[in-house]
Scaffold this active site. Structure first.
Site, PDB file in Angstrom:
ATOM      1  N   ARG A 260       0.854  -1.612   0.027  1.00 46.37           N
ATOM      2  CA  ARG A 260      -0.444  -0.431  -0.183  1.00 46.37           C
ATOM      3  C   ARG A 260       0.450   1.103   0.273  1.00 46.37           C
ATOM      4  O   ARG A 260       1.992   1.316   1.001  1.00 46.37           O
ATOM      5  CB  ARG A 260      -1.116  -0.041   1.163  1.00 46.37           C
ATOM      6  CG  ARG A 260      -0.175  -0.499   1.845  1.00 46.37           C
ATOM      7  CD  ARG A 260      -1.285   0.201   4.023  1.00 46.37           C
ATOM      8  NE  ARG A 260      -0.763  -0.359   4.825  1.00 46.37           N
ATOM      9  CZ  ARG A 260       0.284   0.181   5.312  1.00 46.37           C
ATOM     10  NH1 ARG A 260       0.664   1.693   5.292  1.00 46.37           N
ATOM     11  NH2 ARG A 260       0.590   0.288   7.434  1.00 46.37           N
ATOM     12  N   HIS A 264      -2.216   3.260   6.376  1.00 46.78           N
ATOM     13  CA  HIS A 264      -2.929   2.299   6.481  1.00 46.78           C
ATOM     14  C   HIS A 264      -4.596   2.529   7.228  1.00 46.78           C
ATOM     15  O   HIS A 264      -4.952   1.918   5.926  1.00 46.78           O
ATOM     16  CB  HIS A 264      -2.802   1.619   8.107  1.00 46.78           C
ATOM     17  CG  HIS A 264      -3.710   0.620   8.515  1.00 46.78           C
ATOM     18  ND1 HIS A 264      -4.655   0.465   9.625  1.00 46.78           N
ATOM     19  CD2 HIS A 264      -3.351  -0.724   8.129  1.00 46.78           C
ATOM     20  CE1 HIS A 264      -5.152  -0.344   9.896  1.00 46.78           C
ATOM     21  NE2 HIS A 264      -4.313  -1.391   8.986  1.00 46.78           N
ATOM     22  N   TYR A 274       7.836   4.053   9.668  1.00 51.14           N
ATOM     23  CA  TYR A 274       8.179   2.564   9.939  1.00 51.14           C
ATOM     24  C   TYR A 274       8.465   1.916   8.271  1.00 51.14           C
ATOM     25  O   TYR A 274       8.973   1.309   8.473  1.00 51.14           O
ATOM     26  CB  TYR A 274       7.049   1.809  10.541  1.00 51.14           C
ATOM     27  CG  TYR A 274       5.361   1.360   9.743  1.00 51.14           C
ATOM     28  CD1 TYR A 274       5.650   0.888   8.632  1.00 51.14           C
ATOM     29  CD2 TYR A 274       4.887   3.290  10.471  1.00 51.14           C
ATOM     30  CE1 TYR A 274       4.173   1.416   7.985  1.00 51.14           C
ATOM     31  CE2 TYR A 274       3.586   3.031   9.607  1.00 51.14           C
ATOM     32  CZ  TYR A 274       3.024   1.924   8.539  1.00 51.14           C
ATOM     33  OH  TYR A 274       2.203   2.048   7.800  1.00 51.14           O
TER      34      TYR A 274
END
Length: 361
Positions: A260, A264, A274
């Site tokens: 993606r 999120h 991250y």
């Protein structure tokens, strides 16, 4: 005695691929039988969804949409699986899987109402075989196992397909659902869209297994790892899984390797905390739209003019769908209470009367 059983199992799960990153066919024998029109329709849907995703993110930032989970980068995984389904098959989605619902028949304006938390977004039109997105991570796996068994017991030549991410594959429901479906040879397909980070945890820290697909072995079902940026490979794997299920050969676990590009969800996630820029750049080169566009252009089946028409159509459809969603009746507390039970318990009867009085003022 030391054995290498784990390595022997893991090594069997090589990534299934048909198109290279440059749009070249690298697995001619696996090419699905799709007409030129069907290939163009697949591309149309991916372009349409990319524009829809961009617009939905903008609408969310404007406060005109509620919960939204971006999908850019996962179009091949989502739409390639749905394209292999029959209209009478059932989709049990996770919260990111809205495109599959819309292309299976859910009106776009209802998808927007769902995002806003409006009850009308959960009212599925007759003949549209979808359930509303499951928010509880992995719970849809259990549901699909039961749904698939129900289809089998009724003698239906249809499947229940469900989706989760790599994070969902770490849930207990995932293992229970696969085990149940395998034991009863349910008409089910389980798709794990492995975008590598769940919400923020790298897949390597979620499981010691080299692949998610290999987890099918313990459940006694078929498993395959697919290049999730290759829409033809995703379609072919799903088509084969569907054929096995309706022929009584049991369910399949499909792991699609995807990415993606956005956060999120739009609820404050920051993927730069991250994920590295180098990794983002690496996966940008694998963009499913770019790959499939190159393939179609090589076959003289796609052009800039065709793509621009799809972009314009998507923008117009989204404009009309938002307008229709804006026109939905304002949601009231009494609506929510009234939908909960056929016959209200005493405590909710009290609340119903209380809010009726407030709303009448």
């Amino acid at each position: 005695m030391k054995t290498n059983t784990i390595d022997a199992v893991q090594d069997q799960f090589e990534t299934f691929q048909i198109l290279s990153e440059d749009g070249e066919v690298v697995n001619e024998a696996a090419m699905p039988e799709l007409s030129d029109e069907q290939l163009q329709e697949l591309m149309r849907r991916m372009v349409y969804t990319r524009i829809w995703d961009q617009r939905a993110i903008s609408l969310n930032r404007q406060g005109r949409l509620g919960f939204y989970a971006p999908v850019a980068g996962q179009e091949a995984s989502m739409l390639g699986t749905q394209f292999a389904l029959d209209k009478e098959d059932w989709i049990l989605p996770g919260y990111r899987d809205i495109p599959q619902l819309v292309f299976h028949g859910l009106p776009l304006y209802k998808a927007f109402l769902y995002s806003r938390g409006h009850f009308e977004g959960g009212q599925i039109p007759e003949g549209v075989n979808v359930l509303m997105p499951q928010i509880i991570i992995g719970a849809q796996i259990i549901q699909a196992a039961g749904f698939g068994l129900g289809l089998k017991k009724k003698g239906k030549k249809n499947v229940a397909i469900t989706y989760t991410g790599d994070g969902g594959a770490s849930q207990g429901d995932f293992y229970e659902g696969l085990n149940f479906a395998g034991a009863y040879k349910a008409n089910a397909i389980f798709v794990v869209q492995n975008n590598r980070f769940a919400i923020s945890v790298p897949v390597e820290k979620q499981s010691a297994a080299k692949t998610i697909a290999q987890k099918a072995v313990a459940a006694g079902i078929e498993g395959i790892q697919v290049d999730g940026m290759d829409v033809l490979a995703v379609y072919a794997a799903t088509q084969q899984a569907r054929e096995r299920a309706v022929n009584g050969e049991g369910p399949t676990l499909i792991e699609t390797l995807t990415y993606r590009y956005g956060p999120h969800t739009m609820a404050g996630d920051d993927p730069t905390r991250y994920r590295t820029k180098e990794l983002d750049d690496e996966w940008t080169k694998k963009d499913p739209l770019v790959r499939f566009r190159k393939f179609l252009e090589g076959k003289k089946l796609w052009s800039e003019e065709q793509e621009n028409k799809v972009v314009d159509q998507a923008k117009e459809d989204i404009k009309e769908a938002i307008k229709k969603a804006d026109g939905a009746a304002k949601q009231k507390v009494t609506d929510l209470i009234g939908f909960m039970f056929e016959e209200l318990p005493y405590n909710l009867k009290e609340q119903m009367e209380e809010y009726k009085a407030k709303e009448s003022k």
